[in-house]
Design a protein around this motif. Structure first.
Motif, PDB file in Angstrom:
ATOM      1  N   GLU A 156      -3.233   6.106  -0.189  1.00  0.00           N
ATOM      2  CA  GLU A 156      -2.406   4.971  -0.593  1.00  0.00           C
ATOM      3  C   GLU A 156      -2.132   4.965  -2.092  1.00  0.00           C
ATOM      4  O   GLU A 156      -1.373   4.140  -2.588  1.00  0.00           O
ATOM      5  CB  GLU A 156      -3.096   3.651  -0.231  1.00  0.00           C
ATOM      6  CG  GLU A 156      -3.246   3.414   1.250  1.00  0.00           C
ATOM      7  CD  GLU A 156      -3.963   2.110   1.525  1.00  0.00           C
ATOM      8  OE1 GLU A 156      -3.645   1.481   2.542  1.00  0.00           O
ATOM      9  OE2 GLU A 156      -4.827   1.709   0.732  1.00  0.00           O
TER      10      GLU A 156
ATOM     11  N   GLN B 186      -2.696 -10.249   1.309  1.00  0.00           N
ATOM     12  CA  GLN B 186      -1.328 -10.295   1.825  1.00  0.00           C
ATOM     13  C   GLN B 186      -0.338  -9.741   0.803  1.00  0.00           C
ATOM     14  O   GLN B 186       0.596  -9.020   1.157  1.00  0.00           O
ATOM     15  CB  GLN B 186      -0.970 -11.739   2.186  1.00  0.00           C
ATOM     16  CG  GLN B 186      -1.708 -12.258   3.416  1.00  0.00           C
ATOM     17  CD  GLN B 186      -1.489 -13.738   3.639  1.00  0.00           C
ATOM     18  OE1 GLN B 186      -0.647 -14.351   2.992  1.00  0.00           O
ATOM     19  NE2 GLN B 186      -2.251 -14.323   4.551  1.00  0.00           N
TER      20      GLN B 186
ATOM     21  N   ASP C  46      -0.689  -5.992   0.942  1.00  0.00           N
ATOM     22  CA  ASP C  46      -0.021  -5.406   2.112  1.00  0.00           C
ATOM     23  C   ASP C  46       1.499  -5.398   1.939  1.00  0.00           C
ATOM     24  O   ASP C  46       2.160  -4.397   2.241  1.00  0.00           O
ATOM     25  CB  ASP C  46      -0.401  -6.189   3.377  1.00  0.00           C
ATOM     26  CG  ASP C  46      -1.861  -6.007   3.763  1.00  0.00           C
ATOM     27  OD1 ASP C  46      -2.460  -5.017   3.313  1.00  0.00           O
ATOM     28  OD2 ASP C  46      -2.391  -6.859   4.495  1.00  0.00           O
TER      29      ASP C  46
ATOM     30  N   ARG D 235       2.476  -2.796  -0.712  1.00  0.00           N
ATOM     31  CA  ARG D 235       2.341  -1.424  -0.207  1.00  0.00           C
ATOM     32  C   ARG D 235       3.558  -1.025   0.615  1.00  0.00           C
ATOM     33  O   ARG D 235       4.137   0.051   0.417  1.00  0.00           O
ATOM     34  CB  ARG D 235       1.074  -1.294   0.639  1.00  0.00           C
ATOM     35  CG  ARG D 235       0.863   0.110   1.221  1.00  0.00           C
ATOM     36  CD  ARG D 235      -0.145   0.105   2.352  1.00  0.00           C
ATOM     37  NE  ARG D 235      -1.468  -0.282   1.904  1.00  0.00           N
ATOM     38  CZ  ARG D 235      -2.089  -1.395   2.253  1.00  0.00           C
ATOM     39  NH1 ARG D 235      -1.463  -2.280   3.041  1.00  0.00           N
ATOM     40  NH2 ARG D 235      -3.310  -1.655   1.835  1.00  0.00           N
ATOM     41  N   GLU D 236       3.938  -1.886   1.538  1.00  0.00           N
ATOM     42  CA  GLU D 236       5.072  -1.561   2.394  1.00  0.00           C
ATOM     43  C   GLU D 236       6.377  -1.534   1.607  1.00  0.00           C
ATOM     44  O   GLU D 236       7.255  -0.694   1.848  1.00  0.00           O
ATOM     45  CB  GLU D 236       5.162  -2.579   3.544  1.00  0.00           C
ATOM     46  CG  GLU D 236       3.998  -2.485   4.525  1.00  0.00           C
ATOM     47  CD  GLU D 236       3.748  -1.054   4.982  1.00  0.00           C
ATOM     48  OE1 GLU D 236       4.711  -0.396   5.424  1.00  0.00           O
ATOM     49  OE2 GLU D 236       2.602  -0.591   4.888  1.00  0.00           O
TER      50      GLU D 236
END
Length: 476
Positions: A228, A172, A175, A178-179
């Motif tokens: 990524e 989590q 994620d 990354r965003e």
């Protein structure tokens, strides 16, 4: 079991389906090669067909398919077996692995199928070249439903459940980071100011995760796909900097400032052409000179940012300097380079070489640390050893000082979430060889390992070290 399969057999006996269904298979699934043996039969894409992996004792499992009927929601059901194809990053403890996609050379297990119960096995898959795999939801956990995304299956043992919770929490953080980095970097690429509050939010998230979930976070941060890398390399270096700062005993605010420095150290690459940064082959002299300008371009971007710690600008500007003076942009040497920039150099290179890049595959952690230690004059040796302690990875053959006045030699460097193993063999108090003892140097940032030791200082010849490593290899 089936040793090989021909096109005719695939059409007839093996598939037991109509010519129409045969045509609906992807082209790669219909291709055959030398001697009629099917070398590559990918799992079927989402669509109207269901499938069942059939074991092949020559080329592994999951390489042949049997058409069975209709499928829904990416899952296939057959005779009490429910198969679901998932991406590697979706794998969780408690799932039953039915088969790995692709060649068996790409995955780290010889087993056909098994219940995933150990954190070390999960880490092996996450760090492997496997992209997708099949899980059997009739024998283990399924993907969580949206409303249950943060829940842990109640049927798991307490120890397994705790490890799964840590890995899920780390994913989590991955994620979210990354965003967040997309939202920070994409506008900056277009010339917009970098928002310090957004950067600080990522650093705080990573720092909190490092405090209670160090191993899981550092493991999942290695899972950067090629597309990524731009976003997650900075997050990984942020985590490694905070982790190293904690190893060095630095206070919370200093650690956070170093985390921000790690997050922003490569910001100047936003202004370097993608064709240069992602070029598969060797850069020309002109391209290399252009790539080097990311240091000064990064400093220019950061000078327009509010509330920036001075250390962030320092690390951005000097993380490519080397101890022997062969780095850039200024060719600084040793103590001319700040400790923070020397830390940044280590964290930056380690994450880069352990990541998949357009021009190279990822190096395993032990190989990365071994090579970095061999690059004489590149890194600060004391800080590099502290970095090894912080991530629990060491070169095989390294002689180390242990607790209880002993020397030991590393016989397994630590990888995929496992602890390093050391063979204790010498008493520094008695200055004599002792009975060898195998030590798993886990817990508390590599546990029993205190410092690097020079065997020559104790009158120990390299031949003795080599023989100990050879003997220890039989134990691991």
């Amino acid at each position: 079991m089936v040793a090989s399969v021909t096109a005719d057999r695939l059409r007839g006996e093996m598939l037991q389906t109509s010519a129409t269904d045969w045509q609906r298979l992807p082209a790669g699934a219909r291709a055959v090669s030398g001697g009629g043996a099917c070398r590559s039969l990918p799992f079927l894409p989402d669509g109207p067909l269901t499938y069942e992996g059939v074991y092949n004792d020559v080329i592994g499992f999951g390489m042949e398919q049997r058409i069975l009927g209709s499928r829904t929601n990416g899952a296939a059901e057959t005779s009490g077996t429910r198969l679901r194809r998932i991406h590697r990053d979706q794998l969780r403890l408690g799932m039953h692995i039915h088969a790995f996609d692709g060649s068996w050379f790409r995955h780290p297990f010889w087993k056909r199928g098994f219940l995933l119960q150990r954190e070390s096995d999960l880490a092996k898959v996450l760090a492997s070249n496997v992209e997708t795999l099949l899980i059997d939801t009739s024998k283990g956990c399924d993907l969580p439903r949206p409303a249950e995304a943060e829940a842990v299956p109640a049927t798991l043992p307490d120890g397994v459940r705790a490890q799964d919770e840590k890995t899920a929490a780390a994913m989590q953080v991955l994620d979210r980071s990354r965003e967040a980095m997309r939202e920070i970097l994409d506008p900056a690429r277009l010339g917009k100011a970098i928002q310090s509050t957004a950067v600080l939010s990522v650093v705080e998230d990573v720092a909190t995760s490092i405090e209670g979930n160090r191993d899981a976070l550092l493991t999942v941060l290695r899972l950067k796909a090629r597309d990524e890398y731009t976003y997650l390399h900075s997050v990984a270096v942020c985590a490694l900097m905070i982790n190293l700062a904690r190893q060095l005993g630095l206070d919370r605010q200093t650690s956070a400032d170093l985390g921000m420095a790690g997050l922003l150290h490569d910001i100047g690459k936003l202004l370097i052409p993608t064709a240069v940064l992602h070029k598969p082959g060797r850069l020309t002299d002109e391209e290399f000179a252009l790539a080097q300008t990311h240091v000064m371009e990064g400093c220019r971007l950061l000078r327009g940012m509010d509330n920036l710690p001075a250390v962030a600008l320092d690390v951005c500007q000097h993380h490519h300097e080397k101890i022997d003076g062969t780095g850039y942009p200024y060719g600084l040497q040793a103590e001319q380079i700040s400790r923070e920039a020397r830390m940044g150099a280590i964290c930056d290179v380690y994450d880069a070489v352990t990541s998949i890049r357009p021009y190279k595959e990822a190096w395993p952690p032990v190989e990365a640390i071994t090579r970095m230690r061999q690059w004489t004059g590149h890194f600060d040796p004391q800080l590099l050893f502290a970095f090894m302690l912080s991530i629990g990875v060491f070169p095989v053959g390294l002689v180390v000082q242990l607790r209880k006045d002993r020397l030991g030699v590393v016989i397994e460097g630590g990888r995929y979430g496992t602890s390093p193993k050391v063979l204790a063999f010498y008493s520094t108090r008695e200055r004599t060889f002792t009975r060898t003892e195998l030590i798993v140097a886990g817990g508390g940032r590599s546990g029993d390992i205190l410092a690097e030791a020079d065997p020559a200082a104790w009158g120990i010849e390299q031949e003795k070290i080599d023989s100990l490593v050879k003997m220890g290899a039989q134990w691991v």
